[in-house]
Design an enzyme around this catalytic site. Structure first.
Site, mmCIF file in Angstrom:
data_model
loop_
_atom_site.group_PDB
_atom_site.id
_atom_site.type_symbol
_atom_site.label_atom_id
_atom_site.label_comp_id
_atom_site.label_asym_id
_atom_site.label_seq_id
_atom_site.Cartn_x
_atom_site.Cartn_y
_atom_site.Cartn_z
ATOM 1 C CG HIS A 1 -2.099 -0.887 1.185
ATOM 2 N ND1 HIS A 1 -1.985 -2.220 1.414
ATOM 3 C CD2 HIS A 1 -3.423 -0.672 0.966
ATOM 4 C CE1 HIS A 1 -3.175 -2.802 1.350
ATOM 5 N NE2 HIS A 1 -4.068 -1.887 1.068
ATOM 6 C CG ASP B 1 -0.202 0.324 -4.080
ATOM 7 O OD1 ASP B 1 0.779 0.798 -3.481
ATOM 8 O OD2 ASP B 1 -1.124 -0.286 -3.508
ATOM 9 N N GLY B 2 -0.923 -2.611 -5.347
ATOM 10 C CA GLY B 2 -2.003 -3.591 -5.238
ATOM 11 C C GLY B 2 -3.362 -2.936 -5.062
ATOM 12 C CG HIS B 3 -6.196 -0.414 -2.321
ATOM 13 N ND1 HIS B 3 -6.953 0.540 -2.971
ATOM 14 C CD2 HIS B 3 -6.972 -0.860 -1.290
ATOM 15 C CE1 HIS B 3 -8.117 0.673 -2.365
ATOM 16 N NE2 HIS B 3 -8.163 -0.175 -1.335
ATOM 17 C CG HIS C 1 -10.718 -4.884 -2.468
ATOM 18 N ND1 HIS C 1 -10.756 -3.505 -2.450
ATOM 19 C CD2 HIS C 1 -10.642 -5.271 -1.175
ATOM 20 C CE1 HIS C 1 -10.699 -3.082 -1.200
ATOM 21 N NE2 HIS C 1 -10.626 -4.141 -0.409
ATOM 22 C CD GLU D 1 -11.986 -6.021 2.713
ATOM 23 O OE1 GLU D 1 -12.098 -5.802 3.918
ATOM 24 O OE2 GLU D 1 -11.144 -5.449 2.003
ATOM 25 C CD GLU E 1 -14.324 -1.332 2.768
ATOM 26 O OE1 GLU E 1 -14.037 -2.384 2.148
ATOM 27 O OE2 GLU E 1 -13.479 -0.494 3.123
ATOM 28 C CB CYS F 1 -14.234 2.398 1.663
ATOM 29 S SG CYS F 1 -13.360 3.055 3.070
ATOM 30 C CB CYS G 1 -10.295 2.091 5.133
ATOM 31 S SG CYS G 1 -11.355 0.642 5.248
ATOM 32 C CB CYS G 2 -15.267 2.862 6.690
ATOM 33 S SG CYS G 2 -15.150 1.342 5.732
HETATM 34 O O1 FUB Z 1 -6.688 -1.926 1.798
HETATM 35 C C1 FUB Z 1 -7.036 -0.643 2.274
HETATM 36 C C2 FUB Z 1 -8.483 -0.633 2.676
HETATM 37 O O2 FUB Z 1 -8.674 -1.544 3.741
HETATM 38 C C3 FUB Z 1 -9.443 -1.089 1.629
HETATM 39 O O3 FUB Z 1 -9.873 -0.116 0.760
HETATM 40 C C4 FUB Z 1 -10.556 -1.616 2.442
HETATM 41 O O4 FUB Z 1 -11.416 -2.443 1.737
HETATM 42 C C5 FUB Z 1 -9.826 -2.326 3.533
HETATM 43 O O5 FUB Z 1 -9.456 -3.591 3.107
HETATM 44 ZN ZN ZN Z 2 -13.411 1.183 4.302
#
Ligand code: FUB
Ligand code: ZN
Length: 650
Positions: free
Chosen positions: A141, A191-193, A269, A321, A337, A339, A417-418
């Site tokens: 991340h 990045d993975g995300h 995800h 997720e 979620e 987010c 995160c949310c």
């Molecule tokens: O990986 C970062 C955040 O944490 C993601 O966006 C959420 O889904 C949670 O996994």
């Molecule tokens: Zn979140």
């Protein structure tokens, strides 16, 4: 958009004040480990979830050399601080607060101190081994966190003119640019995300430097070209464990199964998907690239027409997720979620920049007033990570497949995160109301307040007066002090079966174009637009391909989806049905849940005559009074059952 908005909406002012006066200070305490609360794991009994404390600020202090110790928390713990800072930026934009500004400036100083000399910024590797950076991107991340920092920095710079924070962001982005790209010697990966892409595009918008746009485009277009990228990195990696197990997730989890422009369906995800789509749509809007737009549209259609819950929630399973398949929308094991709903709102906003279609604003509204808002308790201090459409607290406790489905909002979550994502959304709500184009302004959301759109030849001012979302009437006062005409596109929500619109007292019967009725306000003139929407209570049915909702019905009024709760309707909510001819009563209850519109009717409840588990005896039907509340307000009166989709009886 260089606009200035003053939101006066009663509904939203309460939330915005709550975020400013409760949530932001509360988050600050949590980030500093002084809130004195119990942090819950997202999933009961999952030892892999760090949840004893946040430690997020402390990580920065250690990375900056101010204190000693080691990193604690997720690899993306830094992003909690960045999202807080971004929310603070919008909050200061709305209302200057010297005390809050002081905290923000101290935080910016701390972040700048934690930044490596070459611009790299990530406390995990700065503390645990800088030589291993960028080598375990599946779970590290690093770019995700820097993306969030860049977003915060741009927001803070735009709100206050602070040059220092922007300089730190540019330095971080330049470090990324030095390390990633198609050139030999750079990393050919991502990045993975997804998130850095959004940050880089925001940096491009504020600096006009195309290198940031090109880098965002590189990351987006590179993804999926080599599905082995994360595995290849993992094989060579021997640094600190950066969520290494994640590399075993399927390629779809990372949207890494094929190049984005070839992806037909939303896979993996859910938050990652909508963050990716947000950046993709921003890129399409910024470059006019039709192929990229085509990819956005395909993914938008798949998400919103086949994979979205009636609440605007997305993500059908806790495993990864993730999305699962078209029309697979289980109500009690879903993810939804917070987010992800927020990310869908981001995506919708960018799509509105590309084409003036009200379907984007409709989805934005659905996700905003239902799934996203449900993520926060009415006190601004308790938060849901996942937002179910059906809950039985005992099942959440005892059934491991539902251990992620919480019946009440925890004070904070190990994976946080949310909550800060909600804070930044609510504080920046001004940015979602309108879309400004060269000769038009779209009114996407009905939120009372006043906005000014400065232009070279004058200002356009729009004042919305309304008690929406509870009321059905919206008054729009438009003042066009520019020389040129402006076309005001008034959204007619898809949920409104009927509406009346008048301009300066005269009925306007033009048909909407893609969901907007356009009214031309000539240069140096004013106009008063009155809109009345049919907000009568409606029944919604899911497509019969949604097996979980067959024979079921849900009710809505205006933008709100309604639900029933145990506290009002007793236990075993699934034994209740809504007769097909039930008549609804609507009443405003100022005492309940900070003021909500309540819907009541007579329903039927099935009751077994016979205590045995199975019997040939048909259960008897009893008439019961049903009380529905808006979905966003559920779980504010203790632990109880909740249900959105009810059986319909004939
Ligand atoms: O990986 C970062 C955040 O944490 C993601 O966006 C959420 O889904 C949670 O996994
Ligand atoms: Zn979140």
């Amino acid at each position: 958009m260089n606009t200035k908005t003053n939101i006066t909406s009663k509904f939203w002012s309460r939330y915005r004040n709550l975020v400013r006066t409760e949530m932001i200070p509360y988050q600050w305490k949590v980030l500093n480990d002084i809130a004195g609360i119990k942090i819950e794991k997202e999933r009961l009994n999952d030892d892999g979830i760090p949840s004893e404390k946040s430690h997020a600020i402390e990580n920065f202090k250690i990375a900056a050399g101010r204190t000693s110790g080691t990193h604690y928390g997720w690899t993306f713990q830094d992003s909690d601080v960045y999202k807080w800072l971004e929310a603070v930026a919008y909050s200061l934009r709305e209302k200057m607060d010297p005390e809050l500004e002081k905290k923000a400036l101290e935080t910016i100083d701390l972040i700048a101190e934690a930044q490596e000399d070459d611009g790299y910024l990530d406390t995990f590797y700065s503390i645990l081994g800088i030589n291993y950076r960028y080598q375990s991107l599946a779970g590290s991340h690093e770019l995700y966190c820097m993306g969030h920092f860049i977003e915060a920095a741009v927001a803070y710079y735009e709100a206050t003119g602070n040059e220092k924070v922007l300089a730190v962001a540019k330095k971080a982005a330049d470090n990324i640019n030095d390390n990633f790209g198609p050139e030999d010697g750079k990393i050919h990966g991502y990045d993975g995300h997804e998130e850095i892409e959004i940050g880089l595009l925001r940096l491009y918008h504020v600096t006009n430097d195309s290198k940031y746009l090109n880098l965002a485009k590189y990351f987006l277009m590179e993804r999926g070209k080599n599905p082995d990228f994360f595995r290849e990195q993992a094989e060579k990696y021997d640094g600190p464990d950066a969520l290494s197990g994640i590399v075993k997730m399927p390629d779809t989890y990372f949207q890494n199964h094929k190049p984005i422009l070839e992806q037909e369906t939303a896979e993996g995800h859910a938050v990652r998907v909508v963050y990716m789509c947000t950046a993709l749509a921003d890129l399409a809007a910024s470059t006019g690239d039709k192929e990229i737009y085509g990819a956005c549209k395909r993914l938008w259609d798949d998400i919103t027409k086949r994979r979205m819950y009636v609440t605007g929630g997305i993500g059908s399973t806790v495993i990864g997720e993730s999305f699962t398949l078209d029309y697979d929308l289980p109500n009690d094991t879903m993810y939804c979620e917070t987010c992800a709903a927020i990310g869908l709102i981001f995506f919708a906003r960018q799509m509105l920049r590309i084409e003036p279609k009200a379907e984007y604003a409709d989805v934005m509204e659905r996700a905003l007033y239902n799934c996203a808002l449900a993520g926060m308790a009415l006190d601004g201090k308790h938060f849901f990570y996942v937002n179910p459409l059906e809950v039985n607290p005992l099942k959440s406790l005892k059934d491991p497949t539902k251990s992620h489905v919480k019946p009440v909002r925890p004070s904070w979550l190990g994976c946080a995160c949310c909550p800060p994502n909600l804070a930044r959304l609510i504080t920046s709500l001004d940015d979602y109301i309108y879309t400004e184009n060269t000769d038009s302004i779209l009114i996407n959301q009905f939120i009372a307040g006043q906005t000014e759109f400065p232009g070279e030849d004058g200002v356009i001012s729009i004042t919305q007066s309304t008690d929406y979302p509870w009321d059905d009437s919206v008054e729009l006062a438009i003042e066009n002090s520019r020389d040129n005409d402006i076309n005001i596109g008034v959204r007619i929500p898809a949920w409104a079966d009927g509406y009346q619109l008048s301009v300066d007292g005269t009925a306007d019967t033009k048909a909407p174009e893609d969901g907007y009725v356009y009214i031309t306000v000539k240069g140096n003139t004013t106009a008063k637009i009155s809109l009345k929407l049919d907000v009568s209570i409606k029944r919604y049915y899911a497509n019969t391909a949604v097996s979980n909702d067959i024979g079921k019905v849900t009710i809505a009024r205006g933008p709100f989806i309604y639900c029933i709760e145990g506290v009002d309707n007793g236990d075993n909510l699934n034994s209740i049905s809504l007769p097909v001819d039930a008549q609804f009563e609507y009443e405003w209850d100022s005492e309940l849940l900070n003021g909500v519109g309540v819907i009541t009717t007579t329903g039927l409840k099935l009751v077994s005559n016979n205590p045995t588990l199975y019997s040939t005896e048909k259960p008897k039907e009893e008439q019961v009074q049903l009380k529905f509340i808006p979905y966003y307000a559920w779980a504010n009166r203790g632990e109880n059952e909740m249900l959105v989709w009810l059986h319909e009886s004939h």
